[in-house]
Design a protein around this motif. Structure first.
Motif, PDB file in Angstrom:
ATOM      1  N   THR B  68      -4.314 -11.961   3.468  1.00 48.59           N
ATOM      2  CA  THR B  68      -4.949 -10.681   3.744  1.00 48.59           C
ATOM      3  C   THR B  68      -5.397 -10.059   2.425  1.00 48.59           C
ATOM      4  N   ARG B  69      -6.579  -9.529   2.444  1.00 47.68           N
ATOM      5  CA  ARG B  69      -7.082  -8.825   1.258  1.00 47.68           C
ATOM      6  C   ARG B  69      -7.346  -7.382   1.644  1.00 47.68           C
ATOM      7  N   GLU B  70      -6.741  -6.527   0.873  1.00 51.22           N
ATOM      8  CA  GLU B  70      -6.916  -5.104   1.139  1.00 51.22           C
ATOM      9  C   GLU B  70      -8.111  -4.610   0.334  1.00 51.22           C
ATOM     10  N   ALA B  76      -8.688  -3.869   5.701  1.00 52.28           N
ATOM     11  CA  ALA B  76      -8.213  -5.146   5.180  1.00 52.28           C
ATOM     12  C   ALA B  76      -8.859  -6.250   6.006  1.00 52.28           C
ATOM     13  N   TYR B  77      -8.979  -7.398   5.425  1.00 54.62           N
ATOM     14  CA  TYR B  77      -9.516  -8.542   6.174  1.00 54.62           C
ATOM     15  C   TYR B  77      -8.783  -9.788   5.694  1.00 54.62           C
ATOM     16  N   GLY B  78      -8.893 -10.818   6.484  1.00 56.28           N
ATOM     17  CA  GLY B  78      -8.159 -12.016   6.106  1.00 56.28           C
ATOM     18  C   GLY B  78      -8.333 -13.134   7.111  1.00 56.28           C
ATOM     19  N   ARG B  80      -5.833 -16.129   9.453  1.00 55.89           N
ATOM     20  CA  ARG B  80      -4.507 -16.563   9.850  1.00 55.89           C
ATOM     21  C   ARG B  80      -4.605 -17.929  10.521  1.00 55.89           C
ATOM     22  N   THR B 105      -9.425 -12.156  10.632  1.00 54.20           N
ATOM     23  CA  THR B 105      -8.834 -10.874  11.001  1.00 54.20           C
ATOM     24  C   THR B 105      -9.481  -9.726  10.245  1.00 54.20           C
ATOM     25  N   SER B 107      -8.580  -5.400   9.725  1.00 52.62           N
ATOM     26  CA  SER B 107      -7.534  -4.430  10.035  1.00 52.62           C
ATOM     27  C   SER B 107      -7.936  -3.030   9.597  1.00 52.62           C
ATOM     28  N   ARG B 109      -5.812   0.054   8.325  1.00 52.05           N
ATOM     29  CA  ARG B 109      -4.439   0.189   7.862  1.00 52.05           C
ATOM     30  C   ARG B 109      -4.181   1.573   7.259  1.00 52.05           C
ATOM     31  N   GLN B 120      -4.599  -4.737  13.730  1.00 49.42           N
ATOM     32  CA  GLN B 120      -5.317  -5.927  13.275  1.00 49.42           C
ATOM     33  C   GLN B 120      -5.993  -6.632  14.456  1.00 49.42           C
TER      34      GLN B 120
END
Lengths: 347, 203
Positions: B68-70, B76-78, B80, B105, B107, B109, B120
């Motif tokens: 995940t990168r904030e 945030a995105y990422g 999984r 993903t 998010s 947050r 998310q």
């Protein structure tokens, strides 16, 4: 291709989960030969697994008197006959073309004889008229007098039979038969519908055929402590279900009705009963007073009253009355009942 | 008696050779639980429980990993990847399915204190490998497709999870998440759920 499809992240593939068609464990082909004298309303074929059953001593010893002979004639089933325990598949048939019978489950443990490393089950294909159109062959039991349907000494199941049996591939061990075999593990020859002189049943489902043996051979073999040899070993067949169709000849229902008669006691033991105060309903029944049977040639001092079933009963059987005793032994040390002869007592 | 003597001797020996406690050797210090995460990239691994992608019942279990990168304080995105396994039986079938769930993903947050709470959304596919064995088939000596069938399918899928992350010590976090999921199986939308409990690392 499937993996490429999966990687394409699209909805594809053919997952079945618990759904989809269920392949049968095996398939038998049953051919009816002959025609019944009257058209059948709902002709069906049932796969019926047999039980290990021993007849009671009274039925294989010489009758004590004429009255006893009449009771035994009316109340004893064929000691070598096939005794059903559980009905599996039921399939309609047109009586003309071969009928395919798919088997979807293995025989249950109660119809298999042997231990976990070597056990076997045998079944008979039964042709019957499903007269109540419920799609199932019902198994009846003997209509004994004064039998409770619950509690100690009870016998369960119907005493009347709506369905009418017209034939079976395996009726008795004293006639040629074709039977279904199911074997798990090794095979140990036993007295469970023996086929001495034939080869072992193959593993899993099979079709077995044998010529049968004579009652005399059975008696001789029993006295010698062996199993009776099949009369004609050349008739022995051990085949895969796909390779050997099973033939069911049409017969008069009176000749094969016992194929749909099950038993509550499998070990030749007798359930004795206390005579009631009021006269039992002896309509269409015959009765006799006999001594308790024994195999050692001695004569027991205990007298019992034996009563046959009714002439119109679906299944034959004998009711045993003693004035004193227990349910399983008239000579038990502490009798469950000890009564004076009731007014109707004929012995 | 002999045993008792041996125990006493061992205890005495342990005390004799126990090092003296010094301030520099303490297991816990004032900054043991200090948060040392300064980066925006977070890796995590978790244990997974979920409703199976293509079975009507049961609970699949497995493992999950994500990155995940904030960016900023709200988004945030990422990505999984999850693997889940289930084996269930019916009267006629013993079914084993393995799901490989791939998600991109995004998010929303909110950070608070040591923790953060995120909603998310994951979009992707469930690649399902299915192995079905006919119950009682081996005893009946079935073979081939009558005994066993295998299939692979990719199901479009999405899930919406609430993610709670709590900085525990240094760069380490404890992360819990869960929420509803959907996939499309044979043209039908199926609902499900997923939940995870794991550990994150955010240097």
């Amino acid at each position: 291709m499937k993996y490429l499809c999966a990687l394409a992240l699209a909805g594809c593939g053919n997952l079945q989960g618990f759904g989809g068609p269920v392949p049968p464990l095996t398939t038998y082909t049953v051919q009816i030969t002959g025609q019944p004298s009257a058209p059948l309303a709902h002709p069906q074929i049932a796969l019926v697994w047999g039980m290990q059953w021993l007849t009671e001593a009274l039925c294989i010893l010489p009758p004590e008197n004429q009255q006893a002979a009449a009771v035994l004639s009316a109340g004893c089933r064929d000691p070598f006959g096939f005794v059903p325990l559980r009905v599996d598949a039921n399939v309609p048939t047109d009586l003309v073309s071969p009928t395919t019978v798919d088997v979807y489950t293995l025989p249950t443990a109660d119809v298999m004889v042997g231990d976990l490393t070597a056990r076997v089950a045998y079944a008979s294909f039964v042709l019957y008229d499903d007269r109540n159109d419920d799609g199932l062959l019902a198994l009846a039991r003997p209509n004994r007098l004064g039998v409770p349907t619950a509690g100690p000494g009870s016998e369960t199941g119907p005493t009347d039979q709506t369905d009418l049996v017209y034939g079976a591939s395996f009726v008795t061990m004293t006639a040629p038969d074709q039977r279904v075999g199911y074997r798990e593990g090794a095979f140990i020859q036993s007295a469970f519908y023996p086929r001495a002189g034939c080869g072992d049943p193959p593993p899993a489902f099979s079709v077995l055929a044998a010529s049968g043996f004579s009652p005399f051979a059975a008696v001789q073999a029993t006295l010698a402590g062996t199993l009776p040899q099949e009369d004609d070993p050349s008739q022995c067949v051990q085949a895969a279900p796909a390779d050997q169709p099973i033939t069911v000849p049409v017969q008069p229902p009176a000749n094969v009705k016992e194929v749909a008669c099950t038993e509550n006691n499998a070990d030749s033991s007798v359930r004795y009963r206390e005579p009631p105060a009021d006269t039992p309903d002896f309509t269409n029944r015959v009765y006799a007073c006999v001594h308790l049977p024994s195999f050692d040639g001695t004569t027991s001092s205990v007298i019992e009253l034996i009563v046959s079933g009714r002439t119109d009963d679906a299944c034959v059987g004998i009711t045993h009355y003693v004035l004193s005793g227990c349910r399983e032994d008239p000579n038990c040390g502490t009798p469950d009942w000890d009564v004076a002869p009731p007014s109707w007592w004929p012995c | 008696m002999l045993v008792r003597s041996i125990v006493i001797a061992l205890v005495a020996l342990a005390f004799t050779h126990a090092p003296a406690a010094h301030g520099d050797d303490r297991l816990l210090s004032d900054d043991t639980f200090a948060v040392k995460s300064t980066g925006t990239l977070r890796l995590d691994g978790a244990m997974l429980v979920a409703m199976p992608s293509a079975l009507p019942s049961g609970m699949a279990t497995g493992l999950s990993a994500g990155i995940t990168r904030e960016c900023g304080c709200l988004l945030a995105y990422g990505a999984r990847v999850q693997w889940a396994y289930i084996s269930e039986s019916s009267t006629f079938w013993n079914v084993t399915q393995q799901d490989l769930r791939l998600r991109a993903t995004g998010s929303l947050r909110h950070a608070f204190g040591r923790g953060s709470l995120a909603l998310q959304l994951g979009l992707g596919t469930n690649i399902v490998y299915e192995d079905r064995t006919r119950a009682q088939g081996m005893a009946a000596m079935l073979s081939g497709s009558a005994l066993e069938t295998r299939a692979v399918a990719a199901l479009p899928a999405a899930d919406l999870e609430a993610v709670v992350a709590l900085h525990v010590a240094g760069p380490w976090l404890m992360i819990a998440s869960g929420g509803p999921s959907v996939d499309i199986l044979s043209g039908n939308l199926r609902g499900g759920w997923t939940a995870e409990l794991g550990v994150g690392w955010q240097p």
